[in-house]
Design an enzyme around this catalytic site. Structure first.
Site, PDB file in Angstrom:
ATOM      1  N   LYS A  97       1.100   4.050  -2.936  1.00  0.00           N
ATOM      2  CA  LYS A  97       0.752   5.467  -2.726  1.00  0.00           C
ATOM      3  C   LYS A  97       1.943   6.379  -3.023  1.00  0.00           C
ATOM      4  CE  LYS A  97      -3.585   4.965  -1.344  1.00  0.00           C
ATOM      5  NZ  LYS A  97      -4.716   5.419  -2.173  1.00  0.00           N
ATOM      6  N   TYR A 140       0.837  -1.211   0.000  1.00  0.00           N
ATOM      7  CA  TYR A 140       0.000   0.000   0.000  1.00  0.00           C
ATOM      8  C   TYR A 140       0.870   1.259   0.000  1.00  0.00           C
ATOM      9  CZ  TYR A 140      -3.697   3.160   1.877  1.00  0.00           C
ATOM     10  OH  TYR A 140      -4.593   4.177   2.096  1.00  0.00           O
TER      11      TYR A 140
HETATM   12  N1  LIG Z   1      -9.868   5.010   5.342  1.00  0.00           N
HETATM   13  C1  LIG Z   1      -8.882   5.830   5.652  1.00  0.00           C
HETATM   14  O1  LIG Z   1      -8.688   6.219   6.799  1.00  0.00           O
HETATM   15  C2  LIG Z   1      -7.958   6.339   4.589  1.00  0.00           C
HETATM   16  C3  LIG Z   1      -6.838   7.084   4.958  1.00  0.00           C
HETATM   17  C4  LIG Z   1      -6.002   7.590   3.983  1.00  0.00           C
HETATM   18  C5  LIG Z   1      -6.283   7.366   2.659  1.00  0.00           C
HETATM   19  N2  LIG Z   1      -7.383   6.616   2.314  1.00  0.00           N
HETATM   20  C6  LIG Z   1      -7.621   6.389   0.907  1.00  0.00           C
HETATM   21  O2  LIG Z   1      -8.944   6.783   0.598  1.00  0.00           O
HETATM   22  C7  LIG Z   1      -9.439   5.981  -0.474  1.00  0.00           C
HETATM   23  C8  LIG Z   1     -10.787   5.403  -0.104  1.00  0.00           C
HETATM   24  O3  LIG Z   1     -10.631   4.665   1.080  1.00  0.00           O
HETATM   25  P1  LIG Z   1     -11.861   4.032   1.851  1.00  0.00           P
HETATM   26  O4  LIG Z   1     -11.515   4.125   3.282  1.00  0.00           O
HETATM   27  O5  LIG Z   1     -13.127   4.576   1.350  1.00  0.00           O
HETATM   28  O6  LIG Z   1     -11.682   2.500   1.400  1.00  0.00           O
HETATM   29  P2  LIG Z   1     -12.757   1.313   1.293  1.00  0.00           P
HETATM   30  O7  LIG Z   1     -11.965   0.044   1.362  1.00  0.00           O
HETATM   31  O8  LIG Z   1     -13.843   1.508   2.245  1.00  0.00           O
HETATM   32  O9  LIG Z   1     -13.292   1.499  -0.208  1.00  0.00           O
HETATM   33  C9  LIG Z   1     -12.425   1.237  -1.302  1.00  0.00           C
HETATM   34  C10 LIG Z   1     -13.236   0.849  -2.506  1.00  0.00           C
HETATM   35  O10 LIG Z   1     -12.312   0.420  -3.529  1.00  0.00           O
HETATM   36  C11 LIG Z   1     -12.825  -0.739  -4.138  1.00  0.00           C
HETATM   37  N3  LIG Z   1     -11.798  -1.590  -4.705  1.00  0.00           N
HETATM   38  C12 LIG Z   1     -10.844  -2.268  -4.024  1.00  0.00           C
HETATM   39  N4  LIG Z   1     -10.184  -3.078  -4.862  1.00  0.00           N
HETATM   40  C13 LIG Z   1     -10.705  -2.897  -6.090  1.00  0.00           C
HETATM   41  C14 LIG Z   1     -10.457  -3.479  -7.356  1.00  0.00           C
HETATM   42  N5  LIG Z   1      -9.556  -4.450  -7.523  1.00  0.00           N
HETATM   43  N6  LIG Z   1     -11.165  -3.060  -8.417  1.00  0.00           N
HETATM   44  C15 LIG Z   1     -12.142  -2.122  -8.253  1.00  0.00           C
HETATM   45  N7  LIG Z   1     -12.445  -1.562  -7.071  1.00  0.00           N
HETATM   46  C16 LIG Z   1     -11.732  -1.954  -5.990  1.00  0.00           C
HETATM   47  C17 LIG Z   1     -13.528  -1.467  -2.997  1.00  0.00           C
HETATM   48  O11 LIG Z   1     -14.442  -2.454  -3.485  1.00  0.00           O
HETATM   49  C18 LIG Z   1     -14.172  -0.339  -2.255  1.00  0.00           C
HETATM   50  O12 LIG Z   1     -15.476  -0.066  -2.741  1.00  0.00           O
HETATM   51  C19 LIG Z   1      -8.351   4.944  -0.753  1.00  0.00           C
HETATM   52  O13 LIG Z   1      -7.537   5.364  -1.822  1.00  0.00           O
HETATM   53  C20 LIG Z   1      -7.547   4.943   0.516  1.00  0.00           C
HETATM   54  O14 LIG Z   1      -6.215   4.536   0.287  1.00  0.00           O
HETATM   55  C21 LIG Z   1      -8.221   6.103   3.250  1.00  0.00           C
END
Ligand SMILES: NC(=O)c1ccc[n+]([C@@H]2O[C@H](COP(=O)([O-])OP(=O)(O)OC[C@H]3O[C@@H](n4cnc5c(N)ncnc54)[C@H](O)[C@@H]3O)[C@@H](O)[C@H]2O)c1
Length: 238
Positions: free
Chosen positions: A157, A153
């Site tokens: 990123k 990851y």
């Molecule tokens: N949750 C956090 O605290 C956090 C912190 C920093 C950054 N982020 C970033 O924010 C973004 C959203 O995070 P989130 O918390 O909503 O994540 P989440 O896991 O809740 O949602 C991610 C979505 O991506 C989809 N996905 C995963 N693999 C896939 C694939 N192979 N093909 C198509 N779709 C796919 C999943 O099905 C899901 O709907 C991400 O880029 C994550 O890295 C999140």
């Protein structure tokens, strides 16, 4: 309804839940048409049903390069001209180096960085022909620092940050803005349910509160903010 966004089109990945769902909902509410991409077919269908006729569901596994290329073309065709691409999907699985299988390493990297490359290629000419557009890669603190047991990851990123810098330079003559954005605040999403400590869960917020930043970015092109690592929480407070 946000000024200037009605009738414009967006492509959002990871749209079935979490931040991607919130961004998609904010865009449809602003009068935009949204191509929703995710691997979770059933969840994506129910999101599409909720968001209505200004959205379409494209089920795709973004780690599959050829399928992603095909679906990206379909999404661009549906949009006509996509004003904004938000590549938000990512996979975070915590484990130490020797517990990571090669296929999983490749899959997790592909969802983050290979899909960014494919989707950017797909929108590049249509945005250029339309006189500009906005590309947003959702990053993380993991885009600038390392964390224990998060190597695929974090590597993905970091790669996204480098790719953004190159595309912002190439996009300038095409009036295409390319930025990364980090949430900047703990979010209540399915990824966080799995990943956060109980202490962090005390501070998490609804990702809808970060969507003003994504509405602002949907109005950008290469004459505005580009080549930046942005903070969604800070932008959403302005
Ligand atoms: N949750 C956090 O605290 C956090 C912190 C920093 C950054 N982020 C970033 O924010 C973004 C959203 O995070 P989130 O918390 O909503 O994540 P989440 O896991 O809740 O949602 C991610 C979505 O991506 C989809 N996905 C995963 N693999 C896939 C694939 N192979 N093909 C198509 N779709 C796919 C999943 O099905 C899901 O709907 C991400 O880029 C994550 O890295 C999140």
């Amino acid at each position: 309804m946000s000024v200037g966004l009605a009738g414009k089109a967006a492509i959002v990945t990871g749209a079935a839940q979490g931040l991607g769902y919130a961004i998609s909902k904010a865009y449809v509410t602003a009068g935009m048409r949204v191509a929703l991409l995710d691997v979770k077919a059933d969840l994506l269908q129910s999101v599409q049903a909720e968001l209505g006729a200004n959205s379409t569901a494209f089920t795709v596994d973004l780690s599959d390069g050829e399928h992603t290329q095909a679906v990206a073309q379909q999404a661009v065709t549906w949009c006509g001209v996509p004003s904004v691409l938000v590549h938000n999907a990512a996979i975070l699985v915590n484990r130490p180096l020797l517990a990571i299988h090669l296929a999983d390493f490749q899959r997790e990297l592909a969802v983050i960085i290979q899909a960014a490359f494919i989707l950017t290629q797909a929108v590049w000419e249509p945005m250029t022909a339309a006189g500009g557009g906005s590309i947003v890669f959702v990053s993380s603190r993991s885009g600038v620092v390392g964390f224990d047991e998060e190597s695929p990851y974090v590597a993905g990123k970091h790669a996204l940050e480098g790719f953004m810098k190159c595309m912002a330079i190439e996009g300038k003559a095409r009036q295409i803005a390319v930025n990364t954005i980090t949430p900047g605040m703990y979010m209540h999403t399915p990824m966080s349910e799995y990943n956060y400590s109980e202490a962090l869960k005390q501070q998490w917020i609804d990702p809808m509160r970060l969507t003003p930043a994504f509405l602002t970015l949907a109005t950008q092109d290469g004459r505005g903010i580009s080549g930046e690592r942005l903070n969604a929480w800070h932008m959403s407070q302005q």
